[in-house]
Design a protein around this motif. Structure first.
Motif, short mmCIF file in Angstrom:
data_model
loop_
_atom_site.label_atom_id
_atom_site.label_comp_id
_atom_site.label_asym_id
_atom_site.label_seq_id
_atom_site.Cartn_x
_atom_site.Cartn_y
_atom_site.Cartn_z
N LEU A 76 0.84 -1.20 0.00
CA LEU A 76 0.00 0.00 0.00
C LEU A 76 0.87 1.25 0.00
O LEU A 76 1.92 1.27 0.65
N ALA A 77 0.45 2.27 -0.71
CA ALA A 77 1.17 3.54 -0.69
C ALA A 77 1.01 4.22 0.66
O ALA A 77 1.92 4.89 1.15
N GLU A 78 -0.17 4.06 1.25
CA GLU A 78 -0.47 4.66 2.56
C GLU A 78 -1.73 4.01 3.11
O GLU A 78 -2.42 3.27 2.42
N GLY A 79 -2.00 4.29 4.37
CA GLY A 79 -3.27 3.85 4.97
C GLY A 79 -3.27 2.44 5.54
O GLY A 79 -4.33 1.85 5.71
N LEU A 80 -2.12 1.90 5.86
CA LEU A 80 -2.05 0.54 6.41
C LEU A 80 -2.86 0.41 7.70
O LEU A 80 -3.63 -0.53 7.86
N ASP A 81 -2.73 1.39 8.59
CA ASP A 81 -3.46 1.34 9.86
C ASP A 81 -4.97 1.34 9.62
O ASP A 81 -5.71 0.59 10.27
N GLU A 82 -5.43 2.16 8.67
CA GLU A 82 -6.85 2.24 8.37
C GLU A 82 -7.38 0.92 7.78
O GLU A 82 -8.49 0.50 8.08
N GLN A 83 -6.56 0.28 6.94
CA GLN A 83 -6.99 -0.99 6.35
C GLN A 83 -7.06 -2.09 7.40
O GLN A 83 -7.99 -2.91 7.40
N GLU A 84 -6.11 -2.10 8.31
CA GLU A 84 -6.15 -3.09 9.39
C GLU A 84 -7.41 -2.90 10.23
O GLU A 84 -8.11 -3.85 10.54
N ARG A 99 2.73 -4.72 12.67
CA ARG A 99 4.04 -4.56 13.30
C ARG A 99 4.99 -3.90 12.31
O ARG A 99 4.70 -3.81 11.13
N GLU A 100 6.12 -3.46 12.83
CA GLU A 100 7.14 -2.84 11.99
C GLU A 100 8.45 -3.59 12.16
O GLU A 100 8.90 -3.82 13.29
N GLU A 101 9.03 -3.96 11.05
CA GLU A 101 10.31 -4.66 11.05
C GLU A 101 11.46 -3.65 11.08
O GLU A 101 11.27 -2.50 10.64
N PRO A 102 12.64 -4.05 11.55
CA PRO A 102 13.77 -3.12 11.64
C PRO A 102 14.18 -2.51 10.30
O PRO A 102 14.73 -1.42 10.25
N TRP A 103 13.88 -3.18 9.20
CA TRP A 103 14.27 -2.68 7.88
C TRP A 103 13.23 -1.74 7.28
O TRP A 103 13.36 -1.30 6.15
N GLY A 104 12.19 -1.40 8.05
CA GLY A 104 11.23 -0.38 7.62
C GLY A 104 9.94 -0.90 7.04
O GLY A 104 9.10 -0.12 6.60
N GLU A 105 9.75 -2.20 7.06
CA GLU A 105 8.51 -2.78 6.54
C GLU A 105 7.47 -2.80 7.65
O GLU A 105 7.70 -3.36 8.71
N ARG A 106 6.32 -2.19 7.40
CA ARG A 106 5.17 -2.29 8.30
C ARG A 106 4.19 -3.24 7.65
O ARG A 106 3.93 -3.15 6.45
N LEU A 107 3.63 -4.17 8.42
CA LEU A 107 2.79 -5.19 7.82
C LEU A 107 1.83 -5.81 8.82
O LEU A 107 2.02 -5.73 10.02
N PHE A 108 0.79 -6.43 8.25
CA PHE A 108 -0.09 -7.31 9.01
C PHE A 108 -0.63 -8.35 8.05
O PHE A 108 -0.54 -8.20 6.83
N GLU A 122 3.35 -1.73 4.06
CA GLU A 122 3.61 -0.33 3.81
C GLU A 122 5.04 -0.09 4.26
O GLU A 122 5.46 -0.57 5.31
N TRP A 123 5.80 0.64 3.46
CA TRP A 123 7.20 0.90 3.80
C TRP A 123 7.31 2.20 4.58
O TRP A 123 6.87 3.24 4.13
N ALA A 124 7.88 2.10 5.78
CA ALA A 124 8.10 3.27 6.63
C ALA A 124 9.37 3.97 6.19
O ALA A 124 10.27 3.37 5.59
N ALA A 125 9.43 5.25 6.50
CA ALA A 125 10.66 5.99 6.22
C ALA A 125 11.77 5.45 7.13
O ALA A 125 11.57 5.29 8.33
N VAL A 126 12.91 5.13 6.54
CA VAL A 126 14.02 4.58 7.29
C VAL A 126 15.15 5.61 7.31
O VAL A 126 15.52 6.13 6.27
N ASP A 127 15.63 5.87 8.49
CA ASP A 127 16.77 6.81 8.63
C ASP A 127 18.06 6.03 8.45
O ASP A 127 18.42 5.21 9.28
N ASN A 128 18.72 6.25 7.32
CA ASN A 128 19.96 5.53 7.03
C ASN A 128 21.19 6.31 7.43
O ASN A 128 22.29 6.02 6.97
#
Length: 129
Positions: A76-84, A99-108, A122-128
């Motif tokens: 999803l481009a956005e709205g993962l929380d709303e879809q859940e 949940r959110e993985e350390p590499w920036g992936e948010r998923l359910f 949904e991919w979260a912004a990752v601070d590299n």
């Protein structure tokens, strides 16, 4: 080689149950259907073909296999929380909580009535740095 479409074919015990789940909760539309067969589509994702386990159109060695060990992942481009929340409110069982993985992936994950695992990402912004 040029592909014109992408389709995933799933062998399930109850085609009607999966068809209703995909159309009700995932926004797919029925394209074609017959006894033991349904073809579903949506413009922004791969098509889904559902085949009844044991159907004679499959080679004999494939007829009794089920969709297993497979995860259908939708990014999803956005709205993962709303879809859940939407799916939970609709009574869909969340089989893996958001949940959110350390590499920036948010998923359910959820499962359809035949146990097909569906994952929303949904991919979260990752601070590299």
């Amino acid at each position: 080689m040029q592909f014109t479409a992408s389709t995933i074919s799933l062998t399930v015990d109850d085609v009607t149950a999966s068809q209703e789940f995909f159309t009700t909760h995932l926004g797919y539309a029925g394209q074609q259907a017959a006894d033991g067969f349904a073809s579903l589509a949506r413009p922004d994702a791969f098509d889904v073909v559902l085949l009844a386990r044991g159907i004679q159109v499959l080679p004999p060695e494939q007829r009794d296999q089920r969709a297993g060990g497979l995860i259908l992942a939708f990014t999803l481009a956005e709205g993962l929380d709303e879809q859940e929340k939407r799916l939970r409110d609709a009574g869909v069982e969340i089989t893996m909580p958001l949940r959110e993985e350390p590499w920036g992936e948010r998923l359910f994950q959820i499962a359809d009535p035949n146990g097909v695992i569906i994952q929303f990402v949904e991919w979260a912004a990752v601070d590299n740095g």
